[in-house]
Design a protein around this motif. Structure first.
Motif, mmCIF file in Angstrom:
data_model
loop_
_atom_site.group_PDB
_atom_site.id
_atom_site.type_symbol
_atom_site.label_atom_id
_atom_site.label_comp_id
_atom_site.label_asym_id
_atom_site.label_seq_id
_atom_site.Cartn_x
_atom_site.Cartn_y
_atom_site.Cartn_z
ATOM 1 N N ILE A 117 0.847 -1.199 0.000
ATOM 2 C CA ILE A 117 0.000 0.000 0.000
ATOM 3 C C ILE A 117 0.882 1.248 0.000
ATOM 4 N N TYR A 118 0.247 2.405 -0.114
ATOM 5 C CA TYR A 118 0.934 3.691 0.033
ATOM 6 C C TYR A 118 0.299 4.428 1.200
ATOM 7 N N TYR B 245 3.654 -1.843 3.822
ATOM 8 C CA TYR B 245 2.903 -3.092 3.799
ATOM 9 C C TYR B 245 1.843 -3.050 4.878
ATOM 10 N N LYS B 246 0.647 -3.399 4.503
ATOM 11 C CA LYS B 246 -0.451 -3.543 5.459
ATOM 12 C C LYS B 246 -0.505 -5.013 5.860
#
Length: 137
Positions: free
Chosen positions: A26-27, A35-36
């Motif tokens: 993700i951003y 990273y989620k």
């Protein structure tokens, strides 16, 4: 956080009783890549898994929410194959068998022992499952 940590984290999270875990690229704010980490667990395991995430990762906080889950009724059996007995999981909806799946770990052991591709083991076992459980469907 170094990417090497994720492999270790997966193992530790599952050892603490998590049902599953996955990561997503993700951003975050200011368009920073990250990273989620998502962990699915029973409510009783929330505290110990939250603590593990706080201690073992670079995060300063953990967000969580309760989800509802619908599951098939499950039964476990053994099926005899040319490689020996394999555990299979049977899934029932309204008392009707709708899915049968070989256990991954059993298949992995066979693939390594016999030095054959894992996909071949799955194909052969799924054929036997079809013959035994779904031939008349």
């Amino acid at each position: 956080m170094s990417s090497e940590v994720y492999s270790y984290l997966y193992e530790q999270i599952l050892l603490q009783g998590a049902l599953d875990m996955y990561t997503e690229s993700i951003y975050m704010k200011k368009n920073r890549p990250a990273y989620k980490v998502t962990v699915l667990c029973n409510e009783d395991d929330l505290d110990k898994i939250t603590k593990l995430l706080l201690v073992e990762t670079s995060t300063f906080g953990v967000r969580y929410h309760k989800l509802e889950r619908t599951m098939l009724n499950r039964k476990f059996e053994k099926i005899t194959t040319q490689y020996g007995d394999i555990q299979i999981k049977l899934g029932y909806l309204n008392d009707k068998l709708i899915k049968v799946t070989p256990e991954y770990e059993d298949c992995k052991i066979i693939a390594n022992k016999e030095k054959i591709p894992l996909i071949k083991v799955f194909e052969e076992i799924n054929y036997l499952i079809g013959e035994k459980f779904f031939k008349n469907c």
